[in-house]
Write a protein that holds these residues in place. Sequence first.
Motif, PDB file in Angstrom:
ATOM      1  N   ILE A 156      25.408  62.072  68.094  1.00 21.48           N
ATOM      2  CA  ILE A 156      25.200  63.187  69.009  1.00 21.48           C
ATOM      3  C   ILE A 156      23.934  63.885  68.529  1.00 21.48           C
ATOM      4  CG2 ILE A 156      26.110  65.352  69.939  1.00 21.48           C
ATOM      5  CD1 ILE A 156      27.805  62.958  70.714  1.00 21.48           C
ATOM      6  N   ILE A 157      22.971  64.068  69.444  1.00 22.78           N
ATOM      7  CA  ILE A 157      21.716  64.708  69.074  1.00 22.78           C
ATOM      8  C   ILE A 157      21.474  65.923  69.970  1.00 22.78           C
ATOM      9  CG2 ILE A 157      20.648  62.620  68.159  1.00 22.78           C
ATOM     10  CD1 ILE A 157      19.078  62.485  70.839  1.00 22.78           C
ATOM     11  N   ASN A 158      20.763  66.916  69.426  1.00 27.13           N
ATOM     12  CA  ASN A 158      20.422  68.079  70.235  1.00 27.13           C
ATOM     13  C   ASN A 158      19.072  67.860  70.902  1.00 27.13           C
ATOM     14  OD1 ASN A 158      18.473  68.619  68.281  1.00 27.13           O
ATOM     15  ND2 ASN A 158      19.515  70.398  67.451  1.00 27.13           N
ATOM     16  N   ASN A 159      18.600  68.855  71.648  1.00 24.09           N
ATOM     17  CA  ASN A 159      17.353  68.710  72.396  1.00 24.09           C
ATOM     18  C   ASN A 159      16.120  68.618  71.506  1.00 24.09           C
ATOM     19  OD1 ASN A 159      17.583  71.351  71.573  1.00 24.09           O
ATOM     20  ND2 ASN A 159      16.968  72.243  73.507  1.00 24.09           N
ATOM     21  N   LEU A 160      16.266  68.895  70.210  1.00 20.75           N
ATOM     22  CA  LEU A 160      15.159  68.744  69.268  1.00 20.75           C
ATOM     23  C   LEU A 160      15.203  67.405  68.534  1.00 20.75           C
ATOM     24  CD1 LEU A 160      15.247  72.340  67.746  1.00 20.75           C
ATOM     25  CD2 LEU A 160      13.752  71.480  69.553  1.00 20.75           C
ATOM     26  N   GLY A 161      16.218  66.587  68.855  1.00 23.41           N
ATOM     27  CA  GLY A 161      16.358  65.292  68.206  1.00 23.41           C
ATOM     28  C   GLY A 161      17.141  65.326  66.911  1.00 23.41           C
ATOM     29  N   LYS A 162      17.693  66.478  66.562  1.00 22.90           N
ATOM     30  CA  LYS A 162      18.470  66.603  65.323  1.00 22.90           C
ATOM     31  C   LYS A 162      19.859  66.000  65.532  1.00 22.90           C
ATOM     32  CE  LYS A 162      20.329  69.932  62.069  1.00 22.90           C
ATOM     33  NZ  LYS A 162      20.559  71.336  61.781  1.00 22.90           N
ATOM     34  N   VAL A 163      20.300  65.211  64.560  1.00 24.82           N
ATOM     35  CA  VAL A 163      21.614  64.572  64.637  1.00 24.82           C
ATOM     36  C   VAL A 163      22.689  65.607  64.303  1.00 24.82           C
ATOM     37  CG1 VAL A 163      23.097  62.750  63.700  1.00 24.82           C
ATOM     38  CG2 VAL A 163      20.655  62.317  64.045  1.00 24.82           C
ATOM     39  N   ILE A 164      23.606  65.819  65.240  1.00 25.08           N
ATOM     40  CA  ILE A 164      24.686  66.784  65.083  1.00 25.08           C
ATOM     41  C   ILE A 164      25.944  66.095  64.540  1.00 25.08           C
ATOM     42  CG2 ILE A 164      26.147  68.457  66.319  1.00 25.08           C
ATOM     43  CD1 ILE A 164      23.185  69.208  66.236  1.00 25.08           C
ATOM     44  N   ALA A 165      26.195  64.865  64.987  1.00 20.99           N
ATOM     45  CA  ALA A 165      27.371  64.111  64.548  1.00 20.99           C
ATOM     46  C   ALA A 165      27.069  62.621  64.644  1.00 20.99           C
ATOM     47  CB  ALA A 165      28.586  64.457  65.409  1.00 20.99           C
ATOM     48  N   SER A 166      27.759  61.833  63.827  1.00 18.58           N
ATOM     49  CA  SER A 166      27.584  60.375  63.833  1.00 18.58           C
ATOM     50  C   SER A 166      28.934  59.694  63.785  1.00 18.58           C
ATOM     51  CB  SER A 166      26.779  59.914  62.620  1.00 18.58           C
ATOM     52  OG  SER A 166      25.484  60.421  62.642  1.00 18.58           O
ATOM     53  N   SER A 167      29.001  58.543  64.441  1.00 17.20           N
ATOM     54  CA  SER A 167      30.212  57.728  64.348  1.00 17.20           C
ATOM     55  C   SER A 167      30.119  56.856  63.101  1.00 17.20           C
ATOM     56  CB  SER A 167      30.347  56.836  65.584  1.00 17.20           C
ATOM     57  OG  SER A 167      29.356  55.810  65.549  1.00 17.20           O
ATOM     58  N   GLU A 168      31.213  56.200  62.795  1.00 15.72           N
ATOM     59  CA  GLU A 168      31.175  55.217  61.714  1.00 15.72           C
ATOM     60  C   GLU A 168      30.362  54.016  62.180  1.00 15.72           C
ATOM     61  OE1 GLU A 168      34.915  54.123  60.031  1.00 15.72           O
ATOM     62  OE2 GLU A 168      35.606  56.196  59.940  1.00 15.72           O
ATOM     63  N   LEU A 169      29.776  53.329  61.240  1.00 13.16           N
ATOM     64  CA  LEU A 169      29.014  52.114  61.528  1.00 13.16           C
ATOM     65  C   LEU A 169      30.005  50.968  61.689  1.00 13.16           C
ATOM     66  CD1 LEU A 169      25.969  51.338  61.601  1.00 13.16           C
ATOM     67  CD2 LEU A 169      26.219  50.626  59.237  1.00 13.16           C
ATOM     68  N   ILE A 170      29.932  50.252  62.825  1.00 11.75           N
ATOM     69  CA  ILE A 170      30.814  49.101  63.009  1.00 11.75           C
ATOM     70  C   ILE A 170      29.971  47.828  63.127  1.00 11.75           C
ATOM     71  CG2 ILE A 170      32.573  50.506  64.172  1.00 11.75           C
ATOM     72  CD1 ILE A 170      31.786  48.934  66.767  1.00 11.75           C
ATOM     73  N   THR A 171      30.604  46.713  62.841  1.00  8.11           N
ATOM     74  CA  THR A 171      29.950  45.415  62.925  1.00  8.11           C
ATOM     75  C   THR A 171      30.630  44.585  64.006  1.00  8.11           C
ATOM     76  OG1 THR A 171      29.441  45.493  60.566  1.00  8.11           O
ATOM     77  CG2 THR A 171      29.338  43.331  61.628  1.00  8.11           C
ATOM     78  N   VAL A 172      29.820  43.964  64.863  1.00  7.16           N
ATOM     79  CA  VAL A 172      30.343  43.064  65.899  1.00  7.16           C
ATOM     80  C   VAL A 172      29.600  41.745  65.816  1.00  7.16           C
ATOM     81  CG1 VAL A 172      31.082  44.897  67.481  1.00  7.16           C
ATOM     82  CG2 VAL A 172      28.771  43.972  67.667  1.00  7.16           C
ATOM     83  N   TYR A 173      30.234  40.685  66.345  1.00  4.93           N
ATOM     84  CA  TYR A 173      29.666  39.343  66.323  1.00  4.93           C
ATOM     85  C   TYR A 173      29.547  38.871  67.760  1.00  4.93           C
ATOM     86  CZ  TYR A 173      31.440  39.999  61.639  1.00  4.93           C
ATOM     87  OH  TYR A 173      31.723  40.510  60.388  1.00  4.93           O
ATOM     88  N   LEU A 174      28.329  38.563  68.186  1.00  4.84           N
ATOM     89  CA  LEU A 174      28.103  38.116  69.565  1.00  4.84           C
ATOM     90  C   LEU A 174      27.935  36.603  69.587  1.00  4.84           C
ATOM     91  CD1 LEU A 174      27.694  38.969  72.502  1.00  4.84           C
ATOM     92  CD2 LEU A 174      25.255  39.116  72.034  1.00  4.84           C
ATOM     93  N   HIS A 175      28.749  35.974  70.391  1.00  8.18           N
ATOM     94  CA  HIS A 175      28.718  34.513  70.576  1.00  8.18           C
ATOM     95  C   HIS A 175      28.564  34.198  72.048  1.00  8.18           C
ATOM     96  CE1 HIS A 175      29.918  33.517  66.439  1.00  8.18           C
ATOM     97  NE2 HIS A 175      30.716  34.574  66.502  1.00  8.18           N
ATOM     98  N   ARG A 176      28.132  32.980  72.332  1.00  6.42           N
ATOM     99  CA  ARG A 176      28.047  32.483  73.710  1.00  6.42           C
ATOM    100  C   ARG A 176      29.314  31.673  73.995  1.00  6.42           C
ATOM    101  NH1 ARG A 176      24.108  35.742  74.435  1.00  6.42           N
ATOM    102  NH2 ARG A 176      22.025  35.097  73.985  1.00  6.42           N
ATOM    103  N   PHE A 177      29.671  31.615  75.290  1.00  5.91           N
ATOM    104  CA  PHE A 177      30.793  30.762  75.675  1.00  5.91           C
ATOM    105  C   PHE A 177      30.366  29.318  75.498  1.00  5.91           C
ATOM    106  CE2 PHE A 177      31.872  34.475  78.389  1.00  5.91           C
ATOM    107  CZ  PHE A 177      33.166  34.665  77.931  1.00  5.91           C
ATOM    108  N   LYS A 178      31.309  28.480  75.067  1.00  2.85           N
ATOM    109  CA  LYS A 178      31.018  27.056  74.935  1.00  2.85           C
ATOM    110  C   LYS A 178      31.778  26.299  76.025  1.00  2.85           C
ATOM    111  CE  LYS A 178      30.174  26.698  70.014  1.00  2.85           C
ATOM    112  NZ  LYS A 178      30.593  26.071  68.772  1.00  2.85           N
ATOM    113  N   ALA A 179      31.097  25.345  76.626  1.00  6.13           N
ATOM    114  CA  ALA A 179      31.761  24.486  77.608  1.00  6.13           C
ATOM    115  C   ALA A 179      32.033  23.148  76.952  1.00  6.13           C
ATOM    116  CB  ALA A 179      30.874  24.314  78.831  1.00  6.13           C
ATOM    117  N   ASN A 180      33.279  22.636  77.088  1.00  5.56           N
ATOM    118  CA  ASN A 180      33.626  21.338  76.470  1.00  5.56           C
ATOM    119  C   ASN A 180      33.407  20.224  77.424  1.00  5.56           C
ATOM    120  OD1 ASN A 180      34.286  22.521  74.092  1.00  5.56           O
ATOM    121  ND2 ASN A 180      36.469  22.629  74.545  1.00  5.56           N
TER     122      ASN A 180
END
Length: 173
Positions: free
Chosen positions: A149-173
């Motif tokens: 969450i940032i204010n109009n001056l660009g200052k960070v007011i709040a942050s979420s936790e950092l999460i990790t995700v894995y992006l894959h493509r669908f495979k056709a058999n």
Amino acid sequence: MQHVMLLILILTSHASVAAIYQWTDEQGITHFSDNESKPESATEIDVKLTPPSIASLIQSRTPAASAANTSNTDMLLIPIGVSINSPIDQQTLRSNSGEITVSATLSATLTYGLNIRLLIDGVIHSEQIDNQFKVRHIPVGTHTLQLQIINNLGKVIASSELITVYLHRFKAN
């Protein structure tokens, strides 16, 4: 403590009141001054100062008057928090187009001047007021996501936790 200091200030200022002089010039204008360099026709006038009561000073301070001098950052009285609702940490996402949707959950409503910022791999992706981000063309692989969450001056007011995700493509058999 503030009341005691205010009372001392009022009492000491009352005791140090200088003499006030009054005179009328040739044009008929009446002058008042505390300056010793006055005309000889000036007369000292008796000024009776009554210090205000502490109760009247406190009552005269209205909430509207004190709120008039506040800035946008001061208006944020309720702390706001942000978290990533979707996707979840360590989730594997499958998308041939590299599209993912990031949803935010806020602990309070955004006020004027605040935005939600999405960071992907530590780089600012976008800023908006909507709590759902549609992200396209993300390459295959491991990515970190964070919301701020940032204010109009660009200052960070709040942050979420950092999460990790894995992006894959669908495979056709």
